[in-house]
Scaffold this motif. Structure first.
Motif, mmCIF file in Angstrom:
data_model
loop_
_atom_site.group_PDB
_atom_site.id
_atom_site.type_symbol
_atom_site.label_atom_id
_atom_site.label_comp_id
_atom_site.label_asym_id
_atom_site.label_seq_id
_atom_site.Cartn_x
_atom_site.Cartn_y
_atom_site.Cartn_z
ATOM 1 N N ASP A 5 13.056 -1.014 1.258
ATOM 2 C CA ASP A 5 14.470 -0.927 1.815
ATOM 3 C C ASP A 5 14.640 -1.768 3.100
ATOM 4 N N GLY A 6 13.530 -2.337 3.531
ATOM 5 C CA GLY A 6 13.572 -3.072 4.828
ATOM 6 C C GLY A 6 13.246 -2.201 5.822
ATOM 7 N N ILE A 7 12.973 -1.176 5.797
ATOM 8 C CA ILE A 7 12.744 -0.227 7.218
ATOM 9 C C ILE A 7 11.346 -0.434 7.670
ATOM 10 N N TYR A 8 11.475 -0.474 8.912
ATOM 11 C CA TYR A 8 10.349 -0.886 9.932
ATOM 12 C C TYR A 8 9.685 0.727 10.161
ATOM 13 N N VAL A 9 8.478 0.650 9.754
ATOM 14 C CA VAL A 9 7.674 1.904 10.244
ATOM 15 C C VAL A 9 6.203 1.666 10.945
ATOM 16 N N SER A 10 5.972 2.283 11.906
ATOM 17 C CA SER A 10 5.008 2.126 12.864
ATOM 18 C C SER A 10 4.219 3.493 12.678
ATOM 19 N N VAL A 11 3.035 3.351 11.992
ATOM 20 C CA VAL A 11 1.949 4.381 11.714
ATOM 21 C C VAL A 11 0.786 4.569 12.531
ATOM 22 N N PRO A 12 0.661 5.422 13.333
ATOM 23 C CA PRO A 12 -0.693 5.745 14.187
ATOM 24 C C PRO A 12 -1.808 5.434 13.136
ATOM 25 N N ASN A 13 -2.889 4.699 13.688
ATOM 26 C CA ASN A 13 -4.003 4.374 13.098
ATOM 27 C C ASN A 13 -4.840 5.624 12.755
ATOM 28 N N SER A 14 -4.817 6.494 13.615
ATOM 29 C CA SER A 14 -5.524 7.885 13.168
ATOM 30 C C SER A 14 -5.198 8.625 11.994
ATOM 31 N N VAL A 15 -3.648 8.655 11.933
ATOM 32 C CA VAL A 15 -3.032 8.992 10.411
ATOM 33 C C VAL A 15 -3.349 8.369 9.259
ATOM 34 N N ILE A 16 -3.356 7.161 9.304
ATOM 35 C CA ILE A 16 -3.933 6.479 8.179
ATOM 36 C C ILE A 16 -5.459 6.460 8.050
ATOM 37 N N PHE A 17 -6.450 6.632 9.033
ATOM 38 C CA PHE A 17 -7.710 6.763 8.551
ATOM 39 C C PHE A 17 -7.825 7.871 8.155
ATOM 40 N N GLY A 18 -7.013 9.275 8.239
ATOM 41 C CA GLY A 18 -7.304 10.274 7.723
ATOM 42 C C GLY A 18 -6.566 10.595 6.587
ATOM 43 N N VAL A 56 0.689 -1.283 0.102
ATOM 44 C CA VAL A 56 -0.064 0.046 -0.126
ATOM 45 C C VAL A 56 0.830 1.182 0.011
ATOM 46 N N GLN A 57 0.166 2.295 -0.275
ATOM 47 C CA GLN A 57 0.709 3.529 -0.176
ATOM 48 C C GLN A 57 -0.218 4.586 0.478
ATOM 49 N N CYS A 58 0.203 5.291 1.874
ATOM 50 C CA CYS A 58 -0.400 6.056 2.496
ATOM 51 C C CYS A 58 0.290 7.151 2.758
ATOM 52 N N GLY A 59 0.152 8.299 2.092
ATOM 53 C CA GLY A 59 0.765 9.688 2.052
ATOM 54 C C GLY A 59 2.165 9.310 1.550
ATOM 55 N N ALA A 60 3.232 9.703 2.263
ATOM 56 C CA ALA A 60 4.677 9.494 2.091
ATOM 57 C C ALA A 60 4.989 8.012 2.427
ATOM 58 N N ILE A 61 4.323 7.246 2.930
ATOM 59 C CA ILE A 61 4.982 5.928 3.238
ATOM 60 C C ILE A 61 4.227 4.993 2.279
ATOM 61 N N THR A 62 5.371 4.029 1.837
ATOM 62 C CA THR A 62 5.061 2.923 0.952
ATOM 63 C C THR A 62 5.727 1.602 1.229
ATOM 64 N N GLY A 63 4.784 0.744 1.340
ATOM 65 C CA GLY A 63 5.528 -0.660 1.831
ATOM 66 C C GLY A 63 4.421 -1.611 2.120
ATOM 67 N N THR A 64 4.678 -2.898 2.615
ATOM 68 C CA THR A 64 3.973 -3.864 2.866
ATOM 69 C C THR A 64 3.347 -4.044 4.098
ATOM 70 N N ILE A 65 2.095 -4.179 4.428
ATOM 71 C CA ILE A 65 1.444 -4.208 5.762
ATOM 72 C C ILE A 65 2.082 -5.673 6.693
ATOM 73 N N LYS A 66 2.470 -5.451 7.622
ATOM 74 C CA LYS A 66 3.036 -6.555 8.180
ATOM 75 C C LYS A 66 2.246 -6.628 9.551
ATOM 76 N N VAL A 67 1.659 -5.905 10.352
ATOM 77 C CA VAL A 67 1.021 -5.968 11.350
ATOM 78 C C VAL A 67 -0.137 -5.021 11.541
ATOM 79 N N ILE A 68 -1.615 -5.306 11.732
ATOM 80 C CA ILE A 68 -2.545 -4.175 11.853
ATOM 81 C C ILE A 68 -3.017 -4.557 13.342
ATOM 82 N N GLY A 69 -2.390 -3.253 14.208
ATOM 83 C CA GLY A 69 -2.868 -3.435 15.596
ATOM 84 C C GLY A 69 -3.933 -2.522 16.077
ATOM 85 N N VAL A 70 -4.246 -2.481 17.235
ATOM 86 C CA VAL A 70 -5.493 -1.521 17.727
ATOM 87 C C VAL A 70 -4.740 0.042 17.704
#
Length: 284
Positions: A180-193, A157-171
């Motif tokens: 590039d193999g970089i781990y990114v943790s995105v707050p759900n409120s950011v993705i939802f908006g 997926v691509q969400c704003g400036a972040i592009t990559g593969t979804i690994k975990v969908i948390g609460v």
């Protein structure tokens, strides 16, 4: 009234305990039981009724919990858009409410003032909600994402400036792994908006390639060669049909645009493979 009942219960308990000591020490249990029943029979019956109501309350709470779990499980199985994580969270929440109500009923049976407890719990809950409003917004967004399911684990997926593969969908957040193999943790409120582009959602995708043919070469021959290559390739879908046409006349070449469809799981392999074939010497 409830405070008086509680005080009287404690007083009666002390009296009973003091009267138990003498007959037990002398070993005359029959006399003890007669004396106990004649003196505190009403209290024993009252306490027995309370214990029966407590057991009934616990049993009903357990039965309601099982019924709610079955309803949520069956509903989740029938509605494919509901993620299993959402079902589990809803069940845990409802289960907590049921057992909280059961606890309040039990405390009320023993004469405890539950109104003051509810007041304290409400005040504490409000304070916690105000202090954790950002976290609560992430939880609400996480639940909406699990219900709406714009993506699932493994999607690219691509969400704003972040592009990559979804690994975990948390609460609270969603974990993404970039190219590039970089781990990114995105707050759900950011993705939802933010608009989400899911490259893995559909079963098929269209690839668009561009190749240049020299003015000294036969353009028709080049177009026919490309069409033959697409026709013979087993992973290029024939429906929808592929397209090859002249796009622009550049300074040193005629640029052809190639459009074809492929399965999403083989999309990147097919695009890179055809690009390599078209750029190799003598391919056209």
């Amino acid at each position: 009234m409830k405070e008086e009942v509680a005080t009287q219960t404690v007083s009666n308990t002390k009296t009973i305990v003091s009267q138990i000591a003498q007959p037990i020490q002398s070993g005359n249990f029959g006399e003890f039981m007669k004396q106990l029943w004649s003196t505190h029979g009403d209290s024993i019956i009252h306490f027995g009724k309370i214990m029966l109501l407590v057991l009934l309350t616990v049993l009903l709470a357990w039965i309601f919990t099982r019924i709610v779990k079955r309803i949520i499980t069956n509903t989740s199985a029938k509605v494919n858009t509901i993620d299993n994580s959402v079902s589990h969270i809803i069940f845990v929440f409802v289960k907590g409410i049921i057992w909280m109500l059961a606890l309040l009923i039990v405390l009320d049976l023993f004469g405890v003032n539950t109104a003051s407890i509810l007041t304290v719990l409400g005040t504490v809950g409000l304070a916690i909600a105000l202090a954790m409003k950002d976290s609560m917004s992430n939880i609400a967004a996480g639940l909406m994402l699990m219900i709406l399911r714009p993506y699932k684990t493994g999607d690219f997926v691509q969400c704003g400036a972040i592009t990559g593969t979804i690994k975990v969908i948390g609460v609270f957040c969603t974990e993404v792994m970039t190219f590039d193999g970089i781990y990114v943790s995105v707050p759900n409120s950011v993705i939802f908006g933010t608009p989400v582009t899911n490259y893995s959602r559909n079963e098929t995708r269209r690839a668009v390639l561009s190749v240049g043919v020299s003015y000294s070469d036969d353009i028709e021959k080049g177009v026919d060669a490309i069409k033959q290559m697409l026709q013979e390739h087993e992973l290029v879908l024939k429906d929808p049909a592929y397209e090859v046409h002249v796009d622009t006349f550049a300074d040193s070449s005629v640029n052809l645009t190639i459009r074809f469809w492929a399965k999403t799981e083989t999309y990147w392999d097919r695009s890179e493979e055809h690009t390599s074939e078209l750029q190799s010497p003598g391919s056209i």
